[in-house]
Design an enzyme around this catalytic site. Sequence first.
Site, PDB file in Angstrom:
ATOM      1  N   ASP A 227       0.813  -1.209   0.000  1.00 54.79           N
ATOM      2  CA  ASP A 227       0.000   0.000   0.000  1.00 54.79           C
ATOM      3  C   ASP A 227       0.851   1.265   0.000  1.00 54.79           C
ATOM      4  OD1 ASP A 227      -1.988  -1.851   0.327  1.00 54.79           O
ATOM      5  OD2 ASP A 227      -2.843  -0.953   2.128  1.00 54.79           O
ATOM      6  N   ASP A 228       0.187   2.345  -0.357  1.00 59.24           N
ATOM      7  CA  ASP A 228       0.667   3.718  -0.148  1.00 59.24           C
ATOM      8  C   ASP A 228       1.663   4.213  -1.191  1.00 59.24           C
ATOM      9  OD1 ASP A 228      -0.907   3.479   2.038  1.00 59.24           O
ATOM     10  OD2 ASP A 228       0.663   3.775   3.534  1.00 59.24           O
ATOM     11  N   HIS A 277      -6.211   3.048  -3.692  1.00 58.42           N
ATOM     12  CA  HIS A 277      -6.057   3.295  -2.243  1.00 58.42           C
ATOM     13  C   HIS A 277      -6.423   4.746  -1.916  1.00 58.42           C
ATOM     14  CE1 HIS A 277      -4.814   2.020   1.672  1.00 58.42           C
ATOM     15  NE2 HIS A 277      -3.679   2.681   1.724  1.00 58.42           N
ATOM     16  N   HIS A 281      -5.204   9.102   0.678  1.00 61.18           N
ATOM     17  CA  HIS A 281      -5.263   8.255   1.862  1.00 61.18           C
ATOM     18  C   HIS A 281      -6.343   8.706   2.830  1.00 61.18           C
ATOM     19  CE1 HIS A 281      -3.588   5.408   4.864  1.00 61.18           C
ATOM     20  NE2 HIS A 281      -3.107   4.830   3.787  1.00 61.18           N
ATOM     21  N   TYR A 318      -6.656   2.410   6.204  1.00 60.32           N
ATOM     22  CA  TYR A 318      -6.880   1.951   7.580  1.00 60.32           C
ATOM     23  C   TYR A 318      -7.854   0.763   7.645  1.00 60.32           C
ATOM     24  CZ  TYR A 318      -5.436   6.775   7.528  1.00 60.32           C
ATOM     25  OH  TYR A 318      -4.798   7.942   7.214  1.00 60.32           O
ATOM     26  N   HIS A 371       3.842  -2.233   2.969  1.00 62.52           N
ATOM     27  CA  HIS A 371       3.863  -0.900   2.367  1.00 62.52           C
ATOM     28  C   HIS A 371       5.171  -0.721   1.609  1.00 62.52           C
ATOM     29  CE1 HIS A 371       1.072  -0.730   5.750  1.00 62.52           C
ATOM     30  NE2 HIS A 371       0.418   0.192   5.063  1.00 62.52           N
TER      31      HIS A 371
HETATM   32 NI    NI Z   1      -2.413   2.940   3.528  1.00 63.47          NI
END
Ligand code: NI
Length: 414
Positions: A227-228, A277, A281, A318, A371
């Site tokens: 992620d991210d 995503h 965020h 989250y 991540h």
């Molecule tokens: Ni995230």
Amino acid sequence: MRRHRAALALLTAVLLPLGACVLLVPQARVPPQPQAVAAVAPTDLGVATALHGQAAERVIAQVRGSTPMTQVAADVLSGTGRVTALRLVNQALAADASDTAAPAVTDLGQVVLQPDGSAVVVLGVGTSGDGSASGPVVRLPSATVLPLLTATGVRLRELAMTRASSTAIVTASATPTPAPTAQAPAPTPAAQPTTPAATTPPAAVAAPAAPAAPDCAVAPCIALTFDDGPGTYTAALLDALAAKGAPATFFLVGRNIAKYPEVVAREVAEGHAVGNHTWDHAWLTKISPEDVGSQLDQTSAAIQAAAGVSTTLVRPPYGASDEASLAVLASRGDAAICWSVDTEDWKNRDAAVTTQRALEGAAPGAIILMHDIHESTLAAIPGIIDGLRAAGYTLVTVPQLLGTTTPGQVYRHG
Ligand code: NI
């Protein structure tokens, strides 16, 4: 990889620690501008690394697709690998030339990766009209050629080895490199030795046949998810995944895509899955349904612009969703993809701890959360892949694990 390591070391020294998942909470709301994709400084490290990957992207797409593989200009051999290969080729030719001193070869011609892991170097005049190679050939054994390859070369070799066909699949023109030990003047191709090794020259390119997708109803599958990103370490992570032949799924933050569009293109081209995503965020449970839709729309547009694909996979930041946000996902045809194993890599920033959590949480159908914005996660990946495979797991993308998903449904494992 050496360049990547050096770059990582430099970045580690100069960058502040990047924010963890929870530290990417929206700051000032900046209007999404996916069209800013083209406005990237050429000196940007991520872009430079990704451009390196674009050659790989084209080659891998051709391996997987229907385009015949002839004369693809991929940097299959590293710089030092080309030097070593030239030396080995010249040694082999000298041995074959018995009492005649052969002029040193300075151009590797083509390097053809074979299904048995070896490589055949085809010297001389390139290909004939039907794409088959001609000229003297020297075979480099599997164990010899592996250290000479770039990460792209390693990946292509693995693809070659997964092919059922006994013919060569990858023909890459190797960049001419001056022979480091050449005593004689550079020869013309016609002046090169004509004594071929006892190897059959690689003929036509094999018919394309993409590796079969694993059947997760039979094999115990696990999906690695990141992620991210895309971020500073994502291109190096792609190299690490390619070196292991491991697929993954990337859940992308839209506003990061404009910084690394080539990385996103590479993710898709190298067989990974991508998902949404949100743009910055956002907590889907703390914004209006209209904003949920906007966050997802802007990110989908950025993914489409960078990689030319759409996605129905959404990872709520989250892991937070509620009835209203899931209704928005359902209306868009999207499913919420959460996880069953949280490595907490954003918190521990420790490769050993991240690896331990991933391996201890492993189970058939697991979705592992990591991540790609942390260097410690990058460091953990080879060990995690090896550990999961040693335990008998097959690594797959989220779409391979889940198959067709139901809009509005939350998935935590396969
Ligand atoms: Ni995230």
